[in-house]
Scaffold this motif. Structure first.
Motif, PDB file in Angstrom:
ATOM      1  N   MET A   1      33.391  12.011  17.057  1.00  0.00           N
ATOM      2  CA  MET A   1      32.547  11.978  15.881  1.00  0.00           C
ATOM      3  C   MET A   1      31.962  13.359  15.647  1.00  0.00           C
ATOM      4  N   SER A   2      31.792  13.655  14.371  1.00  0.00           N
ATOM      5  CA  SER A   2      31.297  14.973  14.034  1.00  0.00           C
ATOM      6  C   SER A   2      30.496  14.914  12.737  1.00  0.00           C
ATOM      7  N   ALA A   3      29.878  16.026  12.389  1.00  0.00           N
ATOM      8  CA  ALA A   3      29.175  16.146  11.111  1.00  0.00           C
ATOM      9  C   ALA A   3      30.146  16.703  10.084  1.00  0.00           C
ATOM     10  N   ARG A   4      30.067  16.167   8.876  1.00  0.00           N
ATOM     11  CA  ARG A   4      30.923  16.628   7.785  1.00  0.00           C
ATOM     12  C   ARG A   4      30.096  16.684   6.512  1.00  0.00           C
ATOM     13  N   SER A   5      30.423  17.650   5.673  1.00  0.00           N
ATOM     14  CA  SER A   5      29.762  17.744   4.373  1.00  0.00           C
ATOM     15  C   SER A   5      30.765  17.351   3.306  1.00  0.00           C
ATOM     16  N   GLY A   6      30.240  17.059   2.119  1.00  0.00           N
ATOM     17  CA  GLY A   6      31.116  16.692   1.027  1.00  0.00           C
ATOM     18  C   GLY A   6      30.362  16.605  -0.272  1.00  0.00           C
ATOM     19  N   GLY A   7      31.070  16.205  -1.309  1.00  0.00           N
ATOM     20  CA  GLY A   7      30.444  16.086  -2.606  1.00  0.00           C
ATOM     21  C   GLY A   7      31.411  15.611  -3.667  1.00  0.00           C
ATOM     22  N   CYS A   8      30.877  15.517  -4.862  1.00  0.00           N
ATOM     23  CA  CYS A   8      31.655  15.058  -6.007  1.00  0.00           C
ATOM     24  C   CYS A   8      32.518  16.198  -6.564  1.00  0.00           C
ATOM     25  N   MET A   9      33.282  15.874  -7.574  1.00  0.00           N
ATOM     26  CA  MET A   9      34.192  16.841  -8.176  1.00  0.00           C
ATOM     27  C   MET A   9      33.459  18.014  -8.834  1.00  0.00           C
ATOM     28  N   CYS A  10      32.318  17.743  -9.490  1.00  0.00           N
ATOM     29  CA  CYS A  10      31.623  18.828 -10.204  1.00  0.00           C
ATOM     30  C   CYS A  10      30.587  19.545  -9.343  1.00  0.00           C
ATOM     31  N   GLY A  11      30.268  19.003  -8.167  1.00  0.00           N
ATOM     32  CA  GLY A  11      29.318  19.646  -7.266  1.00  0.00           C
ATOM     33  C   GLY A  11      27.868  19.238  -7.466  1.00  0.00           C
ATOM     34  N   ALA A  12      27.584  18.335  -8.409  1.00  0.00           N
ATOM     35  CA  ALA A  12      26.204  17.915  -8.660  1.00  0.00           C
ATOM     36  C   ALA A  12      25.657  17.019  -7.542  1.00  0.00           C
TER      37      ALA A  12
ATOM     38  N   THR B   1      19.519  13.453  -7.889  1.00  0.00           N
ATOM     39  CA  THR B   1      19.334  13.427  -9.337  1.00  0.00           C
ATOM     40  C   THR B   1      20.534  12.836 -10.062  1.00  0.00           C
ATOM     41  N   HIS B   2      21.730  13.199  -9.658  1.00  0.00           N
ATOM     42  CA  HIS B   2      22.944  12.742 -10.339  1.00  0.00           C
ATOM     43  C   HIS B   2      23.702  11.681  -9.539  1.00  0.00           C
ATOM     44  N   LEU B   3      23.040  11.066  -8.565  1.00  0.00           N
ATOM     45  CA  LEU B   3      23.666   9.997  -7.796  1.00  0.00           C
ATOM     46  C   LEU B   3      23.307   8.665  -8.441  1.00  0.00           C
ATOM     47  N   GLY B   4      24.280   8.077  -9.129  1.00  0.00           N
ATOM     48  CA  GLY B   4      24.080   6.781  -9.770  1.00  0.00           C
ATOM     49  C   GLY B   4      24.530   5.660  -8.850  1.00  0.00           C
ATOM     50  N   ARG B   5      24.042   4.474  -9.133  1.00  0.00           N
ATOM     51  CA  ARG B   5      24.430   3.285  -8.376  1.00  0.00           C
ATOM     52  C   ARG B   5      24.702   2.156  -9.352  1.00  0.00           C
ATOM     53  N   ILE B   6      25.709   1.356  -9.036  1.00  0.00           N
ATOM     54  CA  ILE B   6      25.993   0.170  -9.822  1.00  0.00           C
ATOM     55  C   ILE B   6      26.176  -1.002  -8.868  1.00  0.00           C
TER      56      ILE B   6
ATOM     57  N   ARG C   1      28.095   0.363  -5.555  1.00  0.00           N
ATOM     58  CA  ARG C   1      28.919   1.559  -5.447  1.00  0.00           C
ATOM     59  C   ARG C   1      28.128   2.727  -6.011  1.00  0.00           C
ATOM     60  N   GLY C   2      28.230   3.871  -5.338  1.00  0.00           N
ATOM     61  CA  GLY C   2      27.541   5.069  -5.782  1.00  0.00           C
ATOM     62  C   GLY C   2      28.523   6.018  -6.430  1.00  0.00           C
ATOM     63  N   PHE C   3      28.033   6.767  -7.426  1.00  0.00           N
ATOM     64  CA  PHE C   3      28.910   7.674  -8.164  1.00  0.00           C
ATOM     65  C   PHE C   3      28.097   8.830  -8.730  1.00  0.00           C
ATOM     66  N   CYS C   4      28.769   9.899  -9.080  1.00  0.00           N
ATOM     67  CA  CYS C   4      28.120  11.024  -9.742  1.00  0.00           C
ATOM     68  C   CYS C   4      27.987  10.699 -11.225  1.00  0.00           C
ATOM     69  N   THR C   5      26.771  10.813 -11.746  1.00  0.00           N
ATOM     70  CA  THR C   5      26.542  10.503 -13.163  1.00  0.00           C
ATOM     71  C   THR C   5      27.056  11.600 -14.092  1.00  0.00           C
ATOM     72  N   ARG C   6      27.416  12.753 -13.551  1.00  0.00           N
ATOM     73  CA  ARG C   6      27.965  13.838 -14.388  1.00  0.00           C
ATOM     74  C   ARG C   6      29.476  13.766 -14.486  1.00  0.00           C
ATOM     75  N   CYS C   7      30.168  13.646 -13.345  1.00  0.00           N
ATOM     76  CA  CYS C   7      31.631  13.693 -13.377  1.00  0.00           C
ATOM     77  C   CYS C   7      32.296  12.354 -13.083  1.00  0.00           C
ATOM     78  N   GLY C   8      31.533  11.377 -12.615  1.00  0.00           N
ATOM     79  CA  GLY C   8      32.074  10.047 -12.361  1.00  0.00           C
ATOM     80  C   GLY C   8      32.706   9.838 -10.998  1.00  0.00           C
ATOM     81  N   SER C   9      32.731  10.857 -10.149  1.00  0.00           N
ATOM     82  CA  SER C   9      33.344  10.701  -8.828  1.00  0.00           C
ATOM     83  C   SER C   9      32.693   9.560  -8.050  1.00  0.00           C
ATOM     84  N   GLY C  10      33.526   8.703  -7.445  1.00  0.00           N
ATOM     85  CA  GLY C  10      33.025   7.636  -6.583  1.00  0.00           C
ATOM     86  C   GLY C  10      32.559   8.224  -5.265  1.00  0.00           C
ATOM     87  N   MET C  11      31.301   7.933  -4.879  1.00  0.00           N
ATOM     88  CA  MET C  11      30.721   8.552  -3.688  1.00  0.00           C
ATOM     89  C   MET C  11      30.594   7.603  -2.498  1.00  0.00           C
TER      90      MET C  11
END
Length: 149
Positions: A1-12, A56-61, A69-79
């Motif tokens: 196990m390790s630490a990993r970073s990540g994000g949506c397509m637009c970086g928000a 700020t741009h982390l939406g939930r439905i 499910r969580g997603f970016c409200t700017r680019c729509g990427s599923g998080m």
């Protein structure tokens, strides 16, 4: 196990996840396929091990009676996918491996809803992978069996 970073397509939306396991799984249920456009290939990380840089741009439905499910409200990427109904499976996040900055190093160890997997989906190295049908998933997850997928 390790630490990993990540994000949506637009970086928000950006995150860091600690103690990320190397074992990933695929879900072939109809809802995951519609959400991702394919199967959800993800890794399970406890909610408390994920730190969002800015929500700020982390939406939930609420995508069903029992999950969100969580997603970016700017680019729509599923998080993420998360069981919200009180159960043994609530609280953890299922993070799609594609949202990690470095998506290498994961091993697919299981596939669920295998009986509804489109015949065009095929993954290498199926030997030794745990496969579960819709009925087997519903039996295992108990409380979720009465809900829709």
């Amino acid at each position: 196990m390790s630490a990993r970073s990540g994000g949506c397509m637009c970086g928000a939306v950006r995150f860091t996840a600690r103690d990320v396991p190397a074992q990933a799984g695929a879900c072939h249920c109809e809802m995951c396929r519609r959400w991702t456009g394919s199967a959800l290939i993800g890794v399970t990380v406890p909610l408390e091990n994920v730190t969002w840089e800015d929500e700020t741009h982390l939406g939930r439905i609420q995508s069903s009676d029992w999950a969100e499910r969580g997603f970016c409200t700017r680019c729509g990427s599923g998080m993420f996918f998360r069981v919200t109904m009180e159960s043994a499976y609530s609280g953890d996040l299922e993070l799609p491996i594609g949202v990690f900055d470095e998506a290498d190093g994961f091993e697919m160890t299981n596939e669920i809803y295998i009986d509804v997997k489109p015949d065009s989906f095929a993954y290498e190295g199926q030997a030794g992978r745990k496969l579960m049908t819709r009925a087997e998933c519903h039996a295992k997850f108990g409380v979720l069996a009465e809900q829709t997928d």
